[in-house]
Design a protein around this motif. Structure first.
Motif, mmCIF file in Angstrom:
data_model
loop_
_atom_site.group_PDB
_atom_site.id
_atom_site.type_symbol
_atom_site.label_atom_id
_atom_site.label_comp_id
_atom_site.label_asym_id
_atom_site.label_seq_id
_atom_site.Cartn_x
_atom_site.Cartn_y
_atom_site.Cartn_z
ATOM 1 N N LEU A 81 0.857 -1.185 0.000
ATOM 2 C CA LEU A 81 0.000 0.000 0.000
ATOM 3 C C LEU A 81 0.891 1.231 0.000
ATOM 4 O O LEU A 81 1.674 1.436 0.936
ATOM 5 N N ASN A 83 0.762 5.036 0.206
ATOM 6 C CA ASN A 83 -0.040 6.215 0.539
ATOM 7 C C ASN A 83 0.709 7.465 0.090
ATOM 8 O O ASN A 83 1.532 8.011 0.826
ATOM 9 N N VAL A 112 -4.837 8.377 5.057
ATOM 10 C CA VAL A 112 -3.772 7.366 5.151
ATOM 11 C C VAL A 112 -4.122 6.342 6.228
ATOM 12 O O VAL A 112 -4.040 5.125 6.014
ATOM 13 N N ALA A 113 -4.525 6.845 7.388
ATOM 14 C CA ALA A 113 -4.856 5.955 8.492
ATOM 15 C C ALA A 113 -6.024 5.037 8.129
ATOM 16 O O ALA A 113 -6.020 3.842 8.468
ATOM 17 N N CYS A 116 -4.964 2.271 5.817
ATOM 18 C CA CYS A 116 -4.210 1.281 6.592
ATOM 19 C C CYS A 116 -5.162 0.380 7.376
ATOM 20 O O CYS A 116 -4.996 -0.845 7.405
ATOM 21 N N GLN A 117 -6.167 0.982 8.023
ATOM 22 C CA GLN A 117 -7.130 0.190 8.775
ATOM 23 C C GLN A 117 -7.797 -0.869 7.900
ATOM 24 O O GLN A 117 -7.997 -2.009 8.318
ATOM 25 N N LEU A 120 -5.045 -3.598 6.602
ATOM 26 C CA LEU A 120 -4.298 -4.383 7.585
ATOM 27 C C LEU A 120 -4.865 -5.767 7.880
ATOM 28 O O LEU A 120 -4.081 -6.728 8.040
ATOM 29 N N ILE A 131 3.619 -1.209 3.963
ATOM 30 C CA ILE A 131 2.901 0.058 3.909
ATOM 31 C C ILE A 131 3.955 1.131 3.709
ATOM 32 O O ILE A 131 4.867 1.280 4.535
ATOM 33 N N ASN A 133 4.494 5.068 3.229
ATOM 34 C CA ASN A 133 3.863 6.375 3.377
ATOM 35 C C ASN A 133 4.784 7.467 2.850
ATOM 36 O O ASN A 133 5.933 7.577 3.288
ATOM 37 N N SER A 160 3.320 6.783 11.381
ATOM 38 C CA SER A 160 4.084 5.729 10.721
ATOM 39 C C SER A 160 5.060 5.048 11.678
ATOM 40 O O SER A 160 5.230 3.824 11.642
ATOM 41 N N LEU A 163 3.026 2.748 13.850
ATOM 42 C CA LEU A 163 2.601 1.586 13.070
ATOM 43 C C LEU A 163 3.746 0.606 12.857
ATOM 44 O O LEU A 163 3.550 -0.610 12.892
ATOM 45 N N VAL A 174 6.626 -0.982 7.679
ATOM 46 C CA VAL A 174 6.122 0.374 7.429
ATOM 47 C C VAL A 174 7.320 1.249 7.101
ATOM 48 O O VAL A 174 8.273 1.333 7.888
#
Length: 278
Positions: A81, A83, A112-113, A116-117, A120, A131, A133, A160, A163, A174
């Motif tokens: 992912l 972002n 972004v969050a 991720c949710q 994940l 991930i 970012n 980040s 995470l 991440v």
């Protein structure tokens, strides 16, 4: 490589600049790529290459849920992912309307969050994934009339970092990308917003001069392909770094911020600001 073996990457902000260059690069490396942006019409060249495109407003939760559901339904997996979507809303903190400040956080941090949710559970189920970012060198330094933009990048880096330690035991990496000056639409959009917000009133002289620094000469910027290359490395390396500072001036700015006390760094920022505005 069969379709079942190919890894799947989702790249946001893919209508131009870093996002578009990244989608192309990952496609060339054999990824199944989903390029995401609000402006679907700006991604026809990507679609022509066989890249999946999706017109999505990342502040629309239902649309984001639908995007992730589509990727999983069509490809059965998400491996990377990226972002990348974001924008700069410049202007004096005193002048920027709070609705605009909130939108800056909605796009640059909360979207972004949320992605991720949603991704994940699928990354955890596979016990692997990345991930990535896209932050900015602006998360490690600051500049006048950029209070809200820099705040979002500082927040993105904090998110980040948390995470990274949360997800490492689950096999998920991440990674932060910290571009310096890059040849994208960002400077034009940011300077226009700056002048519209603070081009008159108490900060007008400052705003007009600073708008010139956002449109600095080409020798101060790098190609989006430089960032795309770093993202591709982060997506494929056996042991990726936690951060990649890329583009002209990125590493120098980060080192200067680390070495110099606040007052001296303030003077350096003002000196650079004055030099670029000439």
């Amino acid at each position: 490589m069969t379709a079942m073996d190919r890894k799947v990457a989702v790249v946001t902000g893919a209508s131009a600049g870093i996002g578009q260059a990244t989608a192309r690069r990952l496609h060339e490396l054999g990824f199944i790529v989903y390029a995401v942006a609000r402006r679907l019409d700006r991604m026809t060249s990507l679609a022509a290459l066989g890249i999946h495109t999706a017109g999505v407003d990342l502040t629309d939760d239902a649309a984001v849920v639908e995007l992730v559901d589509r990727v999983l339904a069509e490809s059965g997996r998400i491996d990377v992912l990226v972002n990348n979507a974001g924008y700069g809303s410049f202007g004096a903190v005193e002048d920027v309307p709070m609705d605009e400040a909130r939108r800056q956080f909605e796009v640059n941090v909360f979207a972004v969050a949320r992605l991720c949710q949603l991704a994940l559970p699928h990354l955890r189920a596979r016990g692997s994934g990345r991930i990535i970012n896209v932050s900015s060198v602006g998360a490690k330094m600051y500049q006048p009339l950029g209070g809200w933009y820099h705040s979002t990048k500082y927040a993105l880096e904090g998110l980040s970092d948390c995470l990274r330690v949360e997800l490492k035991p689950m096999g998920i990496d991440v990674i932060l990308i910290q571009p310096g000056g890059i040849d994208t639409e960002f400077p034009q959009v940011a300077s226009q917003r700056l002048l519209a917000t603070s081009g008159s009133g108490a900060y007008s002289d400052y705003a007009r001069r600073y708008a010139l620094t956002l449109l600095a000469e080409p020798r101060y910027i790098s190609s989006p392909s430089v960032v795309a290359k770093a993202i591709a490395h982060a997506a494929t390396a056996k042991r990726p770094r936690t951060r990649y500072a890329v583009g002209r001036g990125a590493r120098a700015a980060i080192v200067a911020r680390w070495l110099l006390p606040d007052r001296l760094f303030d003077r350096a920022v003002v000196a650079l600001f004055s030099a670029l505005a000439r």
